[in-house]
Design an enzyme around this catalytic site. Structure first.
Site, mmCIF file in Angstrom:
data_model
loop_
_atom_site.group_PDB
_atom_site.id
_atom_site.type_symbol
_atom_site.label_atom_id
_atom_site.label_comp_id
_atom_site.label_asym_id
_atom_site.label_seq_id
_atom_site.Cartn_x
_atom_site.Cartn_y
_atom_site.Cartn_z
ATOM 1 N N HIS A 97 -0.473 1.004 -5.379
ATOM 2 C CA HIS A 97 -0.541 0.958 -6.667
ATOM 3 C C HIS A 97 -1.200 2.278 -7.632
ATOM 4 C CE1 HIS A 97 -4.095 -1.986 -5.751
ATOM 5 N NE2 HIS A 97 -4.751 -0.527 -6.624
ATOM 6 N N ASP B 142 1.221 -3.511 -0.497
ATOM 7 C CA ASP B 142 0.526 -2.036 -1.369
ATOM 8 C C ASP B 142 0.257 -1.315 -0.107
ATOM 9 O OD1 ASP B 142 -0.385 -1.637 -3.215
ATOM 10 O OD2 ASP B 142 -1.874 -2.740 -3.430
ATOM 11 N N SER C 223 -9.690 0.709 -5.118
ATOM 12 C CA SER C 223 -8.394 0.522 -4.429
ATOM 13 C C SER C 223 -7.911 1.993 -3.537
ATOM 14 C CB SER C 223 -7.239 0.566 -5.250
ATOM 15 O OG SER C 223 -7.392 -0.202 -6.190
#
Length: 472
Positions: free
Chosen positions: A114, A144, A218
């Site tokens: 992402h 992911d 992230s």
């Protein structure tokens, strides 16, 4: 001096004397950070303007979430100069920011999918302020994960990778990343839980920590106290858009498997069994003859699947997979996913109160599995003493949901069926582990149900099979 006063003074001395020792027992992260920070990178991406108010990938803010942040951060995120994009409807290029880490001297970088999804340009910034372009080697949205390759990089620092399967709940871990765009921020905490299954992905047994993770973290690494990467920070649980004490990381064992497949083959293959499973709660355990809740209950076996070829049946409870105990149903999917396609797995299954062993050749996980809708019939109703009304299952409905027998529930009143969770339009195919192929079968089984004891009921709802527990 009274004895009670002496005891109080002694206790005070012990507390004062032990305080420095307690402080010394806390971990010191300084050397670990110095040794590993160079291999952690900041990743910024640029992509074409997007409609709406999306500012960055993965953990988007909306206006209500922005209002809960301090004023400085509100302006930071709304500003056109923000690394997460400008105001809604802006014609400026969309920017995203995240973290990552270098895993090989030839320039491979791991991060979250992402972080780079939809990016036209990817820039990797190192701790020594070098900014290097990177190409996207491949992604695996299911976990992911994304793999990048730094172009023309020399003298690149590399992290050490550990083994996430050696982690224990309660041990210290720390993260390095770029929360809210602040480079090389270090946060620390402990492992809160292992093997977490999240609704977004049940093939990844996430590591849960209380390490402060925020937007921008992230894709960054999670380290153990040996300075080894044992996870990739991926998700947070939040109601405000920021950290609330619960964060999740992809185990490095799973991440490195994905990395090697993307690097070597360009695609990721996962093992597939072809079953729908559910948790075994206390009542289900009682109805199936288990002393305690454990295992994964097979609610449905998909037609043409490896499970069907291997002899698995609905109502089986998988207790072991290749010698590993299944404590929770969420334990099974990651085990299957890690099994190489084409290899045989040994399953210990509870069927009819007895344990049996099945050998199943694992297939490849398809991209998507569709669910079909069921609709009720309007003919030949019959009322049963459980507080529900059932009808024969029409052939076209049976074909559409892939069952060979059963009855359709057309109405549910207050009673055992309602309390069990059975609702109108459910298709009942089994009660108390006895097949129900017709209304007459249904009546016969109901007449023999033990009063006051938990029994299992298999229903097909919106094309998916589940087991419910009913106490007549």
């Amino acid at each position: 001096m009274p004895a009670s006063v002496l005891m109080i003074l002694l206790a005070f001395v012990l507390v004062v004397w032990s305080a420095p020792g307690a402080a010394r027992s806390l971990p010191d992260f300084t050397e670990l950070v110095e040794e590993n920070a160079d291999a952690v990178v900041n990743i910024s991406t640029t992509s074409a303007p997007a409609a709406g108010n999306a500012r960055f990938h993965g953990m988007p803010f909306d206006e209500r979430q922005l209002d809960q942040l301090p004023e400085f951060f509100q302006e930071f995120f709304r500003s056109p100069q923000s690394p997460f994009g400008g105001a809604p409807g802006s014609s400026q290029p969309r920017r995203s920011m995240g973290s990552g880490f270098i895993v090989s001297a030839d320039g491979y970088v791991l991060t979250n999918n992402h972080v780079v999804e939809g990016a036209d340009e990817i820039i990797v910034r190192l701790n020594d302020r070098r900014e290097l372009p990177a190409t996207l080697v491949g992604t695996d949205p299911r976990s992911d994960m994304a793999v990048l390759k730094i172009e023309n990089g020399d003298d690149l620092p590399v992290v050490k990778t550990g083994r996430s399967k050696d982690l224990k709940v309660g041990e210290w871990v720390f993260a390095i990343g770029s929360p809210f765009g602040f480079d090389y921020t270090v946060t620390a905490g402990i492992v809160s839980a292992l093997g977490r299954s999240l609704p977004s992905e049940n093939y990844v047994p996430f590591i849960q920590t209380d390490v402060a993770i925020n937007p921008g973290n992230s894709g960054g690494p999670l380290f153990n106290m040996d300075g080894e990467v044992i996870g990739i920070n991926s998700q947070i649980y939040t109601r405000s858009g920021g950290f609330m004490g619960v964060s999740f990381a992809i185990p490095i064992d799973d991440a490195m498997s994905v990395f090697r497949q993307i690097r070597d083959k360009g695609v990721v293959s996962r093992g597939w069994l072809g079953v729908l499973i559910q948790e075994v709660n206390r009542d289900l355990a009682e109805s199936f003859g288990l002393k305690r809740p454990r295992g994964a209950l097979v609610a449905e076996v998909m037609a043409g699947s490896p499970a069907e070829a291997g002899g698995l049946q609905s109502g089986d409870i998988v207790l072991e997979y290749d010698g590993e105990d299944i404590h929770l149903s969420s334990d099974l999917p990651p085990m299957v996913g890690r099994t190489p396609v084409g290899e045989s797995a040994r399953l210990t299954v509870l069927r009819g109160g007895k344990e049996i062993t099945l050998n199943v050749e694992i297939g490849q996980l398809p991209d998507e599995r569709g669910a079909q809708q069921a609709a009720p019939s309007d003919s030949n109703p019959t009322t049963a003493p459980l507080g529900l009304t059932v009808e024969p299952l029409p052939t076209d409905l049976a074909d559409s949901i892939g069952v060979s027998g059963g009855v359709v529930v057309t109405d549910v009143g207050r009673g055992p069926a309602y309390n069990a969770g059975i609702r109108a339009r459910d298709v009942i195919t089994e009660i108390n582990r006895k097949a129900v192929s017709s209304v007459e079968d249904f009546r016969k089984v109901v007449r023999t149900l033990p009063e006051g004891r938990a029994v299992s009921v298999r229903v097909v709802r919106q094309g998916r099979a589940i087991y419910l527990v009913m106490k007549p």
